[in-house]
Structure formats: structure tokens, C-alpha cells
Design an enzyme around this catalytic site. Structure first.
Site, PDB file in Angstrom:
ATOM      1  N   ASP A   1       0.448  -1.384   0.127  1.00 11.14           N
ATOM      2  CA  ASP A   1       0.126   0.309  -0.053  1.00 11.14           C
ATOM      3  C   ASP A   1       1.017   1.314  -0.359  1.00 11.14           C
ATOM      4  O   ASP A   1       1.873   1.410   0.316  1.00 11.14           O
ATOM      5  CB  ASP A   1      -0.904  -0.033   1.246  1.00 11.14           C
ATOM      6  CG  ASP A   1      -1.872  -1.365   0.796  1.00 11.14           C
ATOM      7  OD1 ASP A   1      -2.536  -1.974   0.269  1.00 11.14           O
ATOM      8  OD2 ASP A   1      -2.566  -1.330   2.554  1.00 11.14           O
TER       9      ASP A   1
HETATM   10  N1  URA Z   1      -1.213  -5.849   3.965  1.00  8.93           N
HETATM   11  C1  URA Z   1      -1.885  -4.815   3.785  1.00  8.93           C
HETATM   12  O1  URA Z   1      -3.616  -4.307   4.178  1.00  8.93           O
HETATM   13  N2  URA Z   1      -0.924  -3.370   2.993  1.00  8.93           N
HETATM   14  C2  URA Z   1       0.213  -3.962   2.632  1.00  8.93           C
HETATM   15  O2  URA Z   1       0.630  -2.696   1.958  1.00  8.93           O
HETATM   16  C3  URA Z   1       0.788  -4.924   2.799  1.00  8.93           C
HETATM   17  C4  URA Z   1       0.349  -6.327   3.411  1.00  8.93           C
END
Ligand code: URA
Length: 230
Positions: free
Chosen positions: A102
Site C-alpha cells: 500500500d
Molecule cells: N497488507 C496490507 O494491508 N497492506 C500492505 O501494504 C500489505 C499487506
């Protein structure tokens, strides 16, 4: 793909031709004469028959990047900087991301142009553990551990997550190992307890660990032994 299949898929050869070409050692893969019909031809292999190039071959690239917060795990984005912007222009061509993070998640991001290899790394069926350091807004209860092991039902995908290992490191900090990479998976798992994830950092994917020598935004090429892990 097997070499004999690769050759018979071409309009110019039938099975008999292929048997003959291989027996006469007229086929070379990456510069080496090959007679084994089962020899693996990859998208990067250079395949030549009697000096005629059937597949030109191209170099495979495998990179690890220490993803900083505030950039998108995508190859292009109209609004935000992407992880590709952190790489020199001559390395970016045809790379894809093996397991996105993310916008504000930091840590290990792997980029490659080898689709077969990245599938082995990311497909849930290969059971490669991805480990994350997680910081949360509220305290993480001891009872979370069993729930992470049991799995969470994700209605959107209509599935239950595979067993995950949660190790408590502090009142609001844990290490989590998961073998999938569903959309916002970690945040949704903690969301079950209405506990917001305020910090998320990927430490490793299988045997590949984020190089502690890489500052956020820096990258390096994977070593041969790291590539051989998958
Ligand atoms: N899970 C999430 O919620 N975000 C990420 O960036 C990676 C795994």
C-alpha cells in the site's frame, strides 16, 4: 516450456523434424547445443536452430527495493510518484511488481521482468511466507493469535484466509507471517478487531530479506542465491 513443445508449436516443424533436429544437435539454447527434448525453454532463453534465431532471448532482471512511504506500488500513476520512479530509467523497462504494498507501507518490494518466477513468489499455493512488522492504534490482545491461525472470512473474495502466524512483540506491535497477498490483507485482518494498523513494514518474502544496508528508496539487484530461492 519443454524444448520439443516449443519447437513443434512453431509452424515450420513437426514432431519428426524436431526429433531429428535434437538428435543431430542442431538446436542451441543460450549458446549451448541441446539434445534433451525436456530441456526447459524460458521466456528469456535464446533459441537457435542452424543459426536461425527462433527466440532472441533477453536478460532477466530481479531487483529488491526498500519501498518508502508515500509512493504507489504501480508502474504508472497519474497523481503520485510510483516505485518505478525510484529506479534508473534504463532498468525500468518491462518490470512488474511481485507483491504490491500500500501507499504508506514500507519495506521489501521485489521487481522483475520474469513472470514465471514472480508467480512462484506470490501465488498462495506456493505457500511462501511474507513477514510484516505491524504497529496498531490499540493494544493487540493475546486472543488475536488463535484467530490469525484460524483465518478470517473475507466476504468480498468469499474465502477464509490461510493460517497466519502472529507473534506479539509489544502492546501495539507484532510480527505477522502470511502466505497470501489479498487486497489490504493485513489491515483487514486487524480490522476484524476494529484495531487500526498505523505502521506496516514488510521484512521478508520467503528466504529473501530486506537488505538492512538499503535506506528507504534504495534498491539493489538480487543475488544468484536469492533468485534461486524461487
Ligand atoms: N497488507 C496490507 O494491508 N497492506 C500492505 O501494504 C500489505 C499487506
Amino acid at each position: 516450456m519443454r524444448l520439443d513443445r516449443f519447437l513443434t508449436n512453431l509452424p515450420c516443424y513437426n514432431r519428426q523434424h524436431v526429433r531429428l533436429l535434437l538428435a543431430q544437435r542442431r538446436v542451441s539454447v543460450d549458446g549451448v547445443a541441446v539434445s534433451d527434448p525436456l530441456h526447459e525453454v524460458r521466456e528469456f532463453s535464446r533459441v537457435v536452430v542452424d543459426e536461425q534465431v527462433l527466440q532472441p532471448g533477453r536478460p532477466a532482471r530481479y531487483l529488491m527495493l526498500h519501498k518508502p512511504a508515500g509512493c504507489v506500488s504501480a508502474t504508472r500513476d497519474p497523481q503520485h510518484p510510483t516505485v518505478l520512479d525510484l529506479l534508473p530509467a534504463d532498468l525500468r523497462d518491462d518490470l512488474h511488481i511481485a507483491g504490491r504494498l500500500d501507499y504508506n507501507t514500507t519495506g521489501l518490494l521485489i521487481l522483475t521482468n520474469d513472470g514465471q518466477w514472480s508467480r512462484r513468489l506470490t501465488q498462495p499455493k506456493t505457500q511462501v511466507a511474507k513477514t510484516y512488522l505491524v504497529q496498531t492504534e490499540d493494544e493487540i490482545g493475546a486472543h488475536y493469535v488463535d484467530k490469525f491461525r484460524e483465518g478470517f472470512y473475507f466476504a468480498f473474495e468469499d474465502l477464509t484466509t490461510q493460517p497466519a502466524q502472529l507473534d506479539l512483540l509489544g502492546p501495539r506491535e507484532a510480527r505477522l507471517a502470511i502466505v497470501e497477498g489479498r487486497y489490504h490483507q493485513v489491515k483487514r485482518m486487524f480490522g476484524f478487531f476494529q484495531n487500526k494498523v498505523v505502521g506496516l513494514h514488510r521484512q521478508s518474502m520467503g528466504a529473501i530479506e530486506l537488505d538492512p544496508g538499503l535506506a528507504p528508496g534504495q534498491f539493489r539487484v538480487l543475488s544468484d542465491s536469492e533468485i534461486a530461492c524461487f
